[in-house]
Scaffold this motif. Structure first.
Motif, PDB file in Angstrom:
ATOM      1  N   ARG A 178       0.836  -1.212   0.000  1.00 47.89           N
ATOM      2  CA  ARG A 178       0.000   0.000   0.000  1.00 47.89           C
ATOM      3  C   ARG A 178       0.864   1.254   0.000  1.00 47.89           C
ATOM      4  NH1 ARG A 178      -3.988  -2.615   4.322  1.00 47.89           N
ATOM      5  NH2 ARG A 178      -5.524  -3.463   2.880  1.00 47.89           N
ATOM      6  N   LEU A 179       1.908   1.248   0.804  1.00 45.51           N
ATOM      7  CA  LEU A 179       2.801   2.410   0.850  1.00 45.51           C
ATOM      8  C   LEU A 179       3.515   2.608  -0.483  1.00 45.51           C
ATOM      9  CD1 LEU A 179       4.267   1.954   4.437  1.00 45.51           C
ATOM     10  CD2 LEU A 179       2.520   3.591   3.716  1.00 45.51           C
ATOM     11  N   ALA A 180       3.950   1.521  -1.106  1.00 42.19           N
ATOM     12  CA  ALA A 180       4.641   1.627  -2.401  1.00 42.19           C
ATOM     13  C   ALA A 180       3.702   2.157  -3.480  1.00 42.19           C
ATOM     14  CB  ALA A 180       5.208   0.271  -2.803  1.00 42.19           C
ATOM     15  N   VAL A 181       2.471   1.657  -3.506  1.00 40.45           N
ATOM     16  CA  VAL A 181       1.499   2.141  -4.493  1.00 40.45           C
ATOM     17  C   VAL A 181       1.245   3.628  -4.281  1.00 40.45           C
ATOM     18  CG1 VAL A 181      -0.933   2.017  -5.206  1.00 40.45           C
ATOM     19  CG2 VAL A 181       0.415  -0.087  -4.952  1.00 40.45           C
ATOM     20  N   HIS A 182       1.123   4.057  -3.026  1.00 41.83           N
ATOM     21  CA  HIS A 182       0.886   5.484  -2.786  1.00 41.83           C
ATOM     22  C   HIS A 182       2.122   6.323  -3.134  1.00 41.83           C
ATOM     23  CE1 HIS A 182      -1.096   9.030  -1.529  1.00 41.83           C
ATOM     24  NE2 HIS A 182      -0.233   9.266  -0.549  1.00 41.83           N
ATOM     25  N   GLU A 183       3.304   5.778  -2.926  1.00 42.26           N
ATOM     26  CA  GLU A 183       4.516   6.495  -3.349  1.00 42.26           C
ATOM     27  C   GLU A 183       4.469   6.742  -4.855  1.00 42.26           C
ATOM     28  OE1 GLU A 183       9.391   6.165  -3.342  1.00 42.26           O
ATOM     29  OE2 GLU A 183       8.232   4.706  -2.194  1.00 42.26           O
ATOM     30  N   ALA A 184       4.077   5.718  -5.605  1.00 38.21           N
ATOM     31  CA  ALA A 184       3.959   5.871  -7.057  1.00 38.21           C
ATOM     32  C   ALA A 184       2.881   6.894  -7.411  1.00 38.21           C
ATOM     33  CB  ALA A 184       3.647   4.523  -7.704  1.00 38.21           C
ATOM     34  N   MET A 185       1.738   6.824  -6.730  1.00 38.44           N
ATOM     35  CA  MET A 185       0.657   7.764  -7.019  1.00 38.44           C
ATOM     36  C   MET A 185       1.042   9.190  -6.653  1.00 38.44           C
ATOM     37  SD  MET A 185      -1.798   6.361  -8.617  1.00 38.44           S
ATOM     38  CE  MET A 185      -3.061   7.612  -8.437  1.00 38.44           C
TER      39      MET A 185
END
Length: 108
Positions: free
Chosen positions: A29-36
């Motif tokens: 979840r944190l990685a996806v939000h970093e990308a977003m």
């Protein structure tokens, strides 16, 4: 790449949001939000490509889509459907204008 202070603030905002909804702040979840945070408007495929280029997190395309959808269902992201029927997610939930690039099928 995103400014480190902005990224940390965004990750903390996600952590607080997840805690409020009794959800764990998983690495995925944190990685996806970093990308977003870096991309702002993106499809799951765009997030996957960004993660492959910028992170050491192993996450499948369906998992990325599930994280994006889960957070959109809770109002953390917004959804945008493109003219070519591809789902895009919007990390900016405050009022703003979208322009759609018909040639590249992207929101800006």
């Amino acid at each position: 790449m995103t400014n480190p202070e902005i990224l940390e603030a965004e990750l903390n905002r996600l952590r607080a949001f997840l805690k409020k909804h009794d959800m764990k702040a998983t690495v995925q979840r944190l990685a996806v939000h970093e990308a977003m945070t870096a991309l702002t408007h993106a499809s799951a495929d765009m997030v996957k490509d960004w993660l492959a280029d910028n992170c050491d997190v192993d996450i499948t395309s369906p998992s990325i889509y599930n994280v994006l959808s889960e957070l959109a269902d809770l109002g953390f992201y917004h959804r945008r459907m493109s003219k070519d029927s591809k789902m895009y997610f919007d990390a900016v939930t405050s009022p703003h204008i979208h322009l759609y690039d018909r040639g590249n099928h992207e929101f800006i």
